[in-house]
Design an enzyme around this catalytic site. Sequence first.
Site, short mmCIF file in Angstrom:
data_model
loop_
_atom_site.label_atom_id
_atom_site.label_comp_id
_atom_site.label_asym_id
_atom_site.label_seq_id
_atom_site.Cartn_x
_atom_site.Cartn_y
_atom_site.Cartn_z
N ASN A 168 -13.40 18.52 -19.45
CA ASN A 168 -12.73 19.94 -19.10
C ASN A 168 -11.94 19.79 -20.17
O ASN A 168 -10.66 19.41 -20.18
CB ASN A 168 -12.15 19.83 -17.60
CG ASN A 168 -11.34 20.80 -17.32
OD1 ASN A 168 -11.16 21.75 -17.98
ND2 ASN A 168 -10.73 20.65 -16.36
N LYS B 269 -9.83 22.43 -20.60
CA LYS B 269 -8.67 23.32 -20.23
C LYS B 269 -8.22 24.43 -21.23
O LYS B 269 -9.17 24.89 -22.02
CB LYS B 269 -7.38 22.51 -19.92
CG LYS B 269 -7.80 21.25 -19.10
CD LYS B 269 -6.80 20.58 -18.21
CE LYS B 269 -7.45 19.33 -17.41
NZ LYS B 269 -6.36 18.64 -16.79
N HIS C 143 -10.61 24.16 -9.55
CA HIS C 143 -9.82 23.19 -10.22
C HIS C 143 -8.28 23.24 -9.80
O HIS C 143 -7.92 24.39 -9.50
CB HIS C 143 -9.90 23.17 -11.69
CG HIS C 143 -9.32 22.09 -12.44
ND1 HIS C 143 -7.60 22.08 -12.77
CD2 HIS C 143 -9.45 20.80 -12.81
CE1 HIS C 143 -7.73 20.78 -13.23
NE2 HIS C 143 -8.62 20.18 -13.46
N GLU D 36 -5.81 22.85 -11.05
CA GLU D 36 -4.68 23.65 -11.95
C GLU D 36 -4.87 25.20 -11.49
O GLU D 36 -3.75 26.21 -11.35
CB GLU D 36 -4.86 23.58 -13.35
CG GLU D 36 -4.14 22.23 -13.83
CD GLU D 36 -5.07 21.68 -14.95
OE1 GLU D 36 -5.76 22.21 -15.60
OE2 GLU D 36 -4.65 20.19 -15.17
N SER E 38 -7.30 11.52 -14.98
CA SER E 38 -6.86 10.35 -15.86
C SER E 38 -7.85 9.42 -16.14
O SER E 38 -7.53 8.10 -16.36
CB SER E 38 -5.47 9.76 -15.37
OG SER E 38 -4.47 10.56 -15.37
N GLU F 86 -10.85 15.04 -7.16
CA GLU F 86 -9.85 14.88 -8.27
C GLU F 86 -8.34 14.89 -7.70
O GLU F 86 -7.76 16.08 -7.27
CB GLU F 86 -9.64 16.18 -9.14
CG GLU F 86 -11.10 16.13 -10.03
CD GLU F 86 -10.60 16.98 -11.57
OE1 GLU F 86 -10.76 16.25 -12.22
OE2 GLU F 86 -10.26 18.08 -11.41
N GLY G 90 -4.01 14.53 -15.24
CA GLY G 90 -3.02 14.50 -16.37
C GLY G 90 -1.78 13.56 -16.37
O GLY G 90 -0.91 13.83 -16.93
P1 PGA Z 1 -7.02 14.48 -16.68
O1 PGA Z 1 -7.67 15.77 -16.25
O2 PGA Z 1 -8.32 13.67 -17.28
O3 PGA Z 1 -6.26 14.86 -18.21
O4 PGA Z 1 -6.27 13.90 -15.71
C1 PGA Z 1 -8.62 15.91 -15.54
C2 PGA Z 1 -9.15 17.05 -14.80
O5 PGA Z 1 -8.23 18.13 -14.81
O6 PGA Z 1 -10.36 17.67 -14.60
#
Ligand code: PGA
Length: 253
Positions: free
Chosen positions: A9, A11, A95, A97, A213, A167, A173
């Site tokens: 992803n 982003k 997601h 976010e 992560s 998630e 993140g």
């Molecule tokens: P990350 O993000 O691996 O940077 O924690 C995962 C995601 O948002 O799908």
Amino acid sequence: MRKAFICGNWKMFKTPGETVALVRELRAKLNESASVEVGIAPPFTSLAAARQALLGSHLRLAGQNCHWEAQGTFTGEVSAPMLKEVGCDSVIVGHSERRQHFGETDEAVNRRARAALESGLTPIVCLGETLAEREAGRTLDVVSRQIRACLAGFSPAQVEALVVAYEPVWAIGTGRVATPAQAQEVHQALRGWISDLAGRAVADKVRIQYGGSVKPDNAAELLALPDVDGALVGGASLKADDFARIVAAARRR
Ligand code: PGA
């Protein structure tokens, strides 16, 4: 045995030019094989460049969101048929976010996933608890409510055609990854709820990715868990080396 699916992803990173460079680097490092499915989800504006750079590759291409209507007066939105035509075969929906910063609800995620399925895209349906919810001991309640609402009204065939991504919001993140026990507990519970919704045979086939992560040094133990069938990778998917090492860990599982 469910085939692992690792999706990057990206982003809001990578212009079209940067996308071409990263796709080239990835293709050089990935050592593609049929044993693992691998995909990338660049920003909308980079999808056409990614498709071009992926010619001759088996990598999957995903959007990061889609609207539930095919077209209309929805400024700033992109539809599932539009993603399909630009060469996507899948799309991330719900997601955290999007939920956190753009008010995405389970009901909207349900409509987006349904539109994706109707266009022949694989929805990657994301869900997961916040830190406050985990600390209050409400993780399973929250995730159970999310999966039921996100998949409400779907036929068993539709459920079979989608991917779920667990998630935990506190792991995205942050560098703070779920322990194997925490991940397996939720993944196993999710498979049980999917079975309630669509039957055991379907639940046994649905892939449930872990996200939050995921890095080269923790991928192997997460991917070895019985109910973890892949990963949704954010930060580490922007580094070709790291992403290739995560894919290699999936291949060894
Ligand atoms: P990350 O993000 O691996 O940077 O924690 C995962 C995601 O948002 O799908």
